[in-house]
Design an enzyme around this catalytic site. Structure first.
Site, short mmCIF file in Angstrom:
data_model
loop_
_atom_site.label_atom_id
_atom_site.label_comp_id
_atom_site.label_asym_id
_atom_site.label_seq_id
_atom_site.Cartn_x
_atom_site.Cartn_y
_atom_site.Cartn_z
N TYR A 453 -52.26 -29.81 53.96
CA TYR A 453 -51.76 -30.79 52.99
C TYR A 453 -52.72 -31.97 52.89
O TYR A 453 -53.34 -32.19 51.88
CB TYR A 453 -50.35 -31.23 53.37
CG TYR A 453 -49.71 -32.10 52.31
CD1 TYR A 453 -49.17 -31.53 51.17
CD2 TYR A 453 -49.67 -33.48 52.44
CE1 TYR A 453 -48.60 -32.32 50.18
CE2 TYR A 453 -49.10 -34.28 51.46
CZ TYR A 453 -48.57 -33.70 50.33
OH TYR A 453 -48.00 -34.48 49.36
N SER A 534 -48.69 -29.12 45.81
CA SER A 534 -48.66 -30.51 45.37
C SER A 534 -50.01 -31.16 45.70
O SER A 534 -51.03 -30.71 45.21
CB SER A 534 -47.49 -31.24 46.03
OG SER A 534 -47.23 -32.46 45.39
N ASP A 617 -40.79 -28.88 36.54
CA ASP A 617 -41.35 -29.85 37.48
C ASP A 617 -41.61 -31.15 36.73
O ASP A 617 -42.56 -31.25 35.96
CB ASP A 617 -42.64 -29.31 38.10
CG ASP A 617 -43.16 -30.18 39.24
OD1 ASP A 617 -42.68 -31.32 39.37
OD2 ASP A 617 -44.03 -29.71 40.00
N HIS A 649 -40.04 -29.52 41.26
CA HIS A 649 -41.25 -29.55 42.09
C HIS A 649 -41.17 -28.59 43.26
O HIS A 649 -42.20 -28.22 43.82
CB HIS A 649 -41.50 -30.99 42.57
CG HIS A 649 -42.85 -31.18 43.16
ND1 HIS A 649 -44.01 -30.82 42.50
CD2 HIS A 649 -43.25 -31.69 44.36
CE1 HIS A 649 -45.06 -31.11 43.26
NE2 HIS A 649 -44.62 -31.63 44.39
#
Length: 683
Positions: A453, A534, A617, A649
């Site tokens: 991430y 994301s 989203d 999302h």
């Protein structure tokens, strides 16, 4: 062929519900289904993943309100879920009796709307009414309705707010703080409430009295009422950007006096205390420290702090929770969590002691406490190969094992280990490897899946993931979690090291882990896949454009990919503090450099790519994934796109959609990574 210029040929794909865009999406979905859903093993894999998600013997985690424990539950018979409650006495049983409060499936059917549960705020201290939030098919925007728990019905003429990214909370039985879309000028550039109003029952929402206003360039304004008995008070605040905020006690005279802490600190009042988590150095204490002040004395100018936690180069604050008389402190040392009990002493100072022994490479999480009433706590412990165990107890009393999740996948022969890779600038980057144990005479490199991430100070800690276990580990794959800079694994400095123009440090870290996996003989580039969603989707875009030779396949989920327009799309402007502002002359050059969409070229060899997103989203615009897929197709690169019509999302609105998405992802990865490696692919 040149990179995409500022004249974007695929802007039309940003029209979320546009007829041409949706027709194009349908064509891409059909291609993806033909390539993946038609695979011989897809249906069986999806069924096995759905079985995990729907399992009736999962731990039903709860939140206490008064005498009841509340839970939201989905399973095979409740696709959209039920909101329910029980008592602790019942909860101890293997099959508790649950009182159903709201059946979202029945509501969705009755109203012919794809409602998704988005939470409820109960009224204190009676817990008799709730402000229920419902999302249309998974978006962040919600409708709000007042619900009567005794009558099991929405309150006719009660508090109701139309669909918006609303913030709402109880003040008393007949009053709420509300921030919502009041029309032109009432939202920030990021699409969140700019004003907060005090709304009394029985009056029109538009007539509610304004109590606070933020600027249009702020992220949002909000307010809350502290219901702690003996310490009832109101606060208003504004987020200046994603990391900086200002907080004000709201006095009866409506005067605003800012609580004078650094704007990047996190501060809140708890009883007589002001608790401050530092993100930068202050009062001689380093970033990452946790401080306690006397609230009234602080407002009067006293800056005497009790230091509750000080980080070091290997240890960071993970979180903290209050019980009635104690503070539970969660810390991480090299990404494994520990927990202590801190207690304010009568004569000043705090005492501390460990709460529980936690196995190595595990995570411990405080699930719930009851800070107004008792020293009760619920504590969850899990690891990569260790299903969750839920403990319950009262501090200074015996604890009990309340629930134990069953194993969902075969762990025979699997191990979990931690290694450290060295990034180009010499930084040691921790990562976890879960897979078949290695021995000198054991099998050689295997298919491996690397996850990361690297942003917003989010930490990736050990956890039991039955979906990954069934879809990847049971099939012989190795799963890897990289704790790269940009996250919070080592506190604020670890995050800031990859902030703004320093973002490439996160990418270098991830690539270093990939290289270390190969150097250790765990996998090969042709057998190494990568996934991220994301901001992690942006990370995957960076791997594709900067390090394509390191990977055999990449999955890019609900991603940011156009870093020159992200601030103009949905909530994107709220993230300029993390990445930079494309409209700022100083930031635009580095944003172009880290923008995968603008770096795709025809003259590089990219590994196969699967992009996933959701039409619903309303946080990260689906245009990022759509435009990237279109650009890669134009350049002749192998790419698939799957856009779920709902789910927000999260990418999925129910377990059926989640199982489908996960089956697509792992089928794609297995197709490309679990195949014989040709000699010319070894390097």
């Amino acid at each position: 062929m040149r990179c995409v210029s500022d004249e974007d040929p695929y802007l039309w794909l940003e029209d979320i519900e546009g007829e041409a865009a949706l027709r194009w999406v349908a064509e891409r979905n059909a291609e993806t289904d033909a390539a993946l859903a038609a695979d011989a093993g897809f249906a069986d894999l999806k069924e096995r993943l759905r079985e995990v998600l729907d399992a009736s013997d999962r731990i039903p985690y709860t939140v206490r309100h008064g005498t009841f424990l509340y839970n939201f539950w989905r399973d095979a018979g409740n696709a959209r879920g039920v909101w329910r409650r029980t008592t602790l006495e019942q909860y101890r049983k293997d099959a508790p009796e649950w009182e159903i409060l709201l059946d979202v499936d029945a509501l969705a059917s009755a109203e012919d709307e794809k409602w998704i549960w988005a939470g409820a705020r109960l009224r204190h201290p009676d817990h008799d009414r709730a402000l229920v939030c419902l999302s249309r098919d998974g978006g962040d925007a919600v409708v709000v309705r007042e619900y009567d728990l005794a009558a099991r019905a929405f309150v006719e003429g009660g508090f109701q707010v139309a669909e918006a990214k609303t913030r709402i909370g109880w003040i008393d039985a007949d009053t709420v703080f509300v921030g919502t879309d009041f029309g032109p000028g009432s939202l920030t550039d990021a699409g969140y409430p700019r004003t907060v109003r005090r709304w009394r029952r029985g009056t029109p929402l538009e007539d509610a009295a304004e109590v606070f206003e933020a600027g249009t360039g702020d992220v949002e304004a909000w307010a809350w009422h502290d219901t702690t008995p003996g310490f009832e008070r109101d606060f208003v605040a504004r987020w200046l950007d994603f990391f900086r905020s200002e907080m004000f006690p709201l006095t009866p005279e409506a005067t605003l006096v800012r609580i004078d802490v650094p704007d990047d600190a996190r501060a809140y009042a708890h009883r007589e205390h002001l608790i401050v988590t530092l993100k930068s150095d202050w009062l001689g204490q380093p970033a990452g420290s946790l401080l306690a002040f006397d609230f009234d004395a602080f407002l009067a100018g006293d800056r005497t702090a009790e230091v509750l936690f000080t980080p070091d180069e290997r240890t960071a604050l993970s979180g903290h929770s209050w019980t009635r008389h104690h503070l539970l402190l969660e810390t991480m040392r090299d990404v494994s969590t520990r927990i202590e009990v801190l207690t304010p002493a009568d004569g000043g100072g705090w005492t501390r002691r460990p709460l529980a022994d936690v196995p190595a490479l595990s995570a411990v999480t405080v699930v719930d406490t009851d800070p107004d009433v008792s020293d009760e706590y619920f504590l969850d412990v899990s690891g990569f190969l260790q299903p969750s165990t839920l403990h319950h107890g009262w501090l200074d009393a015996d604890a009990e094992t309340l629930k134990q999740a069953p194993a969902r996948f075969d762990t025979a022969g699997l191990t979990a280990e931690q290694f450290f890779a060295t990034s180009p600038d010499g930084t040691r980057v921790p990562y976890f490897v879960i897979g078949p144990g290695r021995s000198p005479d054991g099998p050689g490199p295997r298919p491996a899946l690397l996850h990361g991430y690297g942003g917003f100070e989010v930490s990736l800690t050990p956890s039991y993931d039955a979906v990954t276990g069934r879809a990847w580990l049971e099939r012989g794959g190795t799963y890897v979690v990289a704790n790269i800079r940009g996250g919070g694994e080592y506190g604020p400095d670890w995050h800031r090291a990859a902030l703004g123009a320093r973002r490439p440090r996160a990418y270098e870290d991830f690539a270093a882990v990939a290289g270390d996996l190969v150097a250790r003989g765990i996998t090969t580039p042709a057998m190494l896949g990568a996934t991220g969603g994301s901001n992690g989707g942006l990370l995957m875009g960076a791997m594709l454009t900067r390090y394509p030779h390191l990977f055999g396949a990449i999955v890019v989920q609900v991603p940011l990919l156009d870093m020159l327009r992200f601030h103009k799309l949905l909530a994107g402007s709220s993230w300029t503090a993390e990445f930079g502002n494309p409209d700022a002359e100083a930031d635009r050059p580095h944003l172009r450099e880290i923008s995968p969409y603008h770096q795709f070229t025809a003259d590089r060899v990219y590994p196969p790519v699967l992009l996933t997103t959701s039409t619903r989203d309303d946080r990260v615009h689906p245009g990022h994934a759509r435009k990237a897929a279109a650009r890669l197709r134009e350049l002749g690169h192998p790419v698939l796109l799957h856009e779920n019509t709902g789910g927000g999302h999260a990418g999925a609105g129910d377990n059926e959609q989640s199982a489908h998405n996960e089956a697509l992802t792992h089928t794609f990865l297995w197709q490309h990574l679990a195949r014989p490696v040709r000699p010319d692919e070894e390097d």
